[in-house]
Design an enzyme around this catalytic site. Structure first.
Site, PDB file in Angstrom:
ATOM      1  N   ASN A  67     -17.068  28.097   7.920  1.00  0.00           N
ATOM      2  CA  ASN A  67     -17.709  28.740   9.076  1.00  0.00           C
ATOM      3  C   ASN A  67     -17.411  30.231   9.118  1.00  0.00           C
ATOM      4  O   ASN A  67     -17.608  30.880  10.132  1.00  0.00           O
ATOM      5  CB  ASN A  67     -17.225  28.100  10.382  1.00  0.00           C
ATOM      6  CG  ASN A  67     -17.420  26.600  10.382  1.00  0.00           C
ATOM      7  OD1 ASN A  67     -16.477  25.844  10.538  1.00  0.00           O
ATOM      8  ND2 ASN A  67     -18.640  26.164  10.187  1.00  0.00           N
ATOM      9  N   HIS A 114     -18.987  18.647  20.488  1.00  0.00           N
ATOM     10  CA  HIS A 114     -17.794  18.524  19.645  1.00  0.00           C
ATOM     11  C   HIS A 114     -16.772  17.531  20.224  1.00  0.00           C
ATOM     12  O   HIS A 114     -16.663  17.364  21.438  1.00  0.00           O
ATOM     13  CB  HIS A 114     -17.154  19.915  19.531  1.00  0.00           C
ATOM     14  CG  HIS A 114     -16.089  20.007  18.498  1.00  0.00           C
ATOM     15  ND1 HIS A 114     -14.747  20.017  18.809  1.00  0.00           N
ATOM     16  CD2 HIS A 114     -16.160  20.077  17.152  1.00  0.00           C
ATOM     17  CE1 HIS A 114     -14.044  20.116  17.702  1.00  0.00           C
ATOM     18  NE2 HIS A 114     -14.873  20.158  16.678  1.00  0.00           N
ATOM     19  N   GLU A 146     -23.378  22.599  23.522  1.00  0.00           N
ATOM     20  CA  GLU A 146     -23.129  23.673  22.555  1.00  0.00           C
ATOM     21  C   GLU A 146     -24.405  24.508  22.505  1.00  0.00           C
ATOM     22  O   GLU A 146     -25.495  23.987  22.768  1.00  0.00           O
ATOM     23  CB  GLU A 146     -22.859  23.096  21.157  1.00  0.00           C
ATOM     24  CG  GLU A 146     -21.543  22.362  21.075  1.00  0.00           C
ATOM     25  CD  GLU A 146     -21.265  21.823  19.667  1.00  0.00           C
ATOM     26  OE1 GLU A 146     -21.739  22.434  18.680  1.00  0.00           O
ATOM     27  OE2 GLU A 146     -20.586  20.793  19.559  1.00  0.00           O
ATOM     28  N   SER A 148     -23.963  22.564  14.842  1.00  0.00           N
ATOM     29  CA  SER A 148     -23.830  22.914  13.430  1.00  0.00           C
ATOM     30  C   SER A 148     -24.312  21.811  12.494  1.00  0.00           C
ATOM     31  O   SER A 148     -24.687  22.087  11.362  1.00  0.00           O
ATOM     32  CB  SER A 148     -22.376  23.245  13.119  1.00  0.00           C
ATOM     33  OG  SER A 148     -21.565  22.125  13.367  1.00  0.00           O
ATOM     34  N   ASP A 192     -20.380  25.791  24.696  1.00  0.00           N
ATOM     35  CA  ASP A 192     -19.513  26.053  23.546  1.00  0.00           C
ATOM     36  C   ASP A 192     -20.343  26.822  22.518  1.00  0.00           C
ATOM     37  O   ASP A 192     -21.316  26.306  21.970  1.00  0.00           O
ATOM     38  CB  ASP A 192     -19.038  24.703  22.986  1.00  0.00           C
ATOM     39  CG  ASP A 192     -18.112  24.851  21.788  1.00  0.00           C
ATOM     40  OD1 ASP A 192     -18.129  25.916  21.144  1.00  0.00           O
ATOM     41  OD2 ASP A 192     -17.394  23.885  21.481  1.00  0.00           O
ATOM     42  N   HIS A 219     -20.511  28.081  17.046  1.00  0.00           N
ATOM     43  CA  HIS A 219     -21.281  28.416  15.846  1.00  0.00           C
ATOM     44  C   HIS A 219     -22.246  29.581  16.053  1.00  0.00           C
ATOM     45  O   HIS A 219     -22.947  29.978  15.122  1.00  0.00           O
ATOM     46  CB  HIS A 219     -22.010  27.172  15.325  1.00  0.00           C
ATOM     47  CG  HIS A 219     -21.028  26.142  14.887  1.00  0.00           C
ATOM     48  ND1 HIS A 219     -20.375  26.203  13.674  1.00  0.00           N
ATOM     49  CD2 HIS A 219     -20.503  25.070  15.534  1.00  0.00           C
ATOM     50  CE1 HIS A 219     -19.512  25.208  13.590  1.00  0.00           C
ATOM     51  NE2 HIS A 219     -19.574  24.505  14.709  1.00  0.00           N
ATOM     52  N   LYS A 256     -14.172  31.117  13.456  1.00  0.00           N
ATOM     53  CA  LYS A 256     -15.350  30.907  12.598  1.00  0.00           C
ATOM     54  C   LYS A 256     -15.911  32.286  12.216  1.00  0.00           C
ATOM     55  O   LYS A 256     -15.288  32.980  11.432  1.00  0.00           O
ATOM     56  CB  LYS A 256     -16.342  29.993  13.310  1.00  0.00           C
ATOM     57  CG  LYS A 256     -15.723  28.611  13.604  1.00  0.00           C
ATOM     58  CD  LYS A 256     -16.717  27.641  14.177  1.00  0.00           C
ATOM     59  CE  LYS A 256     -16.059  26.385  14.724  1.00  0.00           C
ATOM     60  NZ  LYS A 256     -15.348  25.556  13.753  1.00  0.00           N
TER      61      LYS A 256
HETATM   62  C1  LIG Z   1     -18.539  23.251  18.413  1.00  0.00           C
HETATM   63  C2  LIG Z   1     -17.075  23.374  18.153  1.00  0.00           C
HETATM   64  N1  LIG Z   1     -16.256  23.552  19.191  1.00  0.00           N
HETATM   65  C3  LIG Z   1     -14.929  23.663  19.021  1.00  0.00           C
HETATM   66  C4  LIG Z   1     -14.365  23.601  17.772  1.00  0.00           C
HETATM   67  C5  LIG Z   1     -12.881  23.701  17.619  1.00  0.00           C
HETATM   68  O1  LIG Z   1     -12.519  24.983  17.268  1.00  0.00           O
HETATM   69  P1  LIG Z   1     -11.111  25.304  16.566  1.00  0.00           P
HETATM   70  O2  LIG Z   1     -11.268  24.939  15.130  1.00  0.00           O
HETATM   71  O3  LIG Z   1     -10.884  26.748  16.828  1.00  0.00           O
HETATM   72  O4  LIG Z   1     -10.068  24.451  17.266  1.00  0.00           O
HETATM   73  C6  LIG Z   1     -15.183  23.441  16.650  1.00  0.00           C
HETATM   74  C7  LIG Z   1     -14.566  23.398  15.303  1.00  0.00           C
HETATM   75  O5  LIG Z   1     -15.058  22.910  14.363  1.00  0.00           O
HETATM   76  C8  LIG Z   1     -16.583  23.316  16.849  1.00  0.00           C
HETATM   77  O6  LIG Z   1     -17.408  23.135  15.826  1.00  0.00           O
END
Ligand SMILES: Cc1ncc(COP(=O)(O)O)c(C=O)c1O
Length: 261
Positions: free
Chosen positions: A32, A119, A165, A169, A194, A197, A227
């Protein structure tokens, strides 16, 4: 003592689903690190300059004890300005940020409406929190409305929290943010988005897909820093009141040893 674990691993292997950790190699088609910042010379220089200037390597403890440093506050102030939000609050990662928000702000008697494809950290935060939660069909605003109406018709009286989100992704599809913002307004609800991405790569100046709705009292955003931003941690934007509430009530925030931005 270990036989059950070993046989479970054996079964995964038989099924072709056994995972292992490999060092990365070859051309990057999977990470990412969308802007190739994680290893960029200007990032290295910034880190070296910060260390030279005396930034400590470890925060040494929770931010509520001695672990709150000028760097955390500067980052949060700059982030709030960049995302045009009242405030930003830094967490050790996106997982922790989602989990923390959802176990702290929605109260008993509230309803969380989660898009089915959000997520795992959002699902887990919802499960660990105090509010009811329901799952709406993926990227389907009508399903969000139906879920709210159904809950209200069964006597639900608390606040609604819609969680999505901005960019998913797995399939690369975008949330219908116009509709979700309108639904949140109509139902006096909070909308939490969120942006993991999208941060750094979408929206004006990379401010994410919620950039068009910045400054709304009922909008919270989560911007991961691990990311496209090439570092680690996550920033939650919110109003001053919600930020202060998180600082006061958020268990992971209180107990986690902060790391340095
Ligand atoms: C949509 C989403 N939110 C949160 C996270 C978590 O983030 P982190 O890896 O910083 O804990 C991810 C990680 O893959 C994600 O894809």
């Amino acid at each position: 003592m270990l036989a059950e674990y070993a046989s479970s691993l054996y079964a995964l292997n038989e099924d072709g689903r056994l995972r292992g950790l490999k060092q990365h190699a070859g051309i990057d088609f999977v990470s990412n690190d969308y802007l190739a910042l994680a290893n960029a010379p200007r990032m290295r220089k910034a880190v070296s300059a910060a260390l030279e200037a005396g930034t400590t390597i470890g925060a040494g403890g929770s931010r509520l004890l001695r672990g709150n440093c000028a760097e955390h506050e500067t980052l949060e102030a700059e982030a709030a300005q960049f995302f045009r939000a009242e405030t930003a609050l830094f967490f050790g990662g996106g997982y922790m940020a989602n989990f923390s928000v959802l176990t702290t702000l929605p109260q008993r008697g509230d309803l969380l409406v989660l898009d089915s494809l959000v997520h795992a950290s959002i699902h887990e935060g919802a499960r660990a929190g105090r509010a009811d939660f329901r799952i709406s069909n993926h990227n389907d605003p009508e399903s969000v409305v139906d879920t709210i109406r159904d809950w209200r018709s069964k006597g639900g009286t608390g606040r609604i929290w819609i969680v999505a989100e901005s960019l998913y992704s797995m399939d690369g599809d975008f949330a219908p943010l116009d509709d979700l913002v309108a639904i949140a307004d109509r139902h006096d609800a909070f909308l939490m988005v969120d942006e993991a991405h999208a941060t750094g790569v979408y929206g004006e100046q990379g401010r994410g897909l919620t950039a068009a709705y910045e400054g709304r009292e009922n909008l919270l955003t989560v911007h991961t820093c691990g990311k496209a931003l090439g570092a680690a941690g996550a920033l939650v934007t919110a109003s001053v009141v919600l930020r202060d509430f998180m600082i006061n009530r958020c268990r992971p925030f209180i107990f986690a040893t902060a790391h340095h931005p």
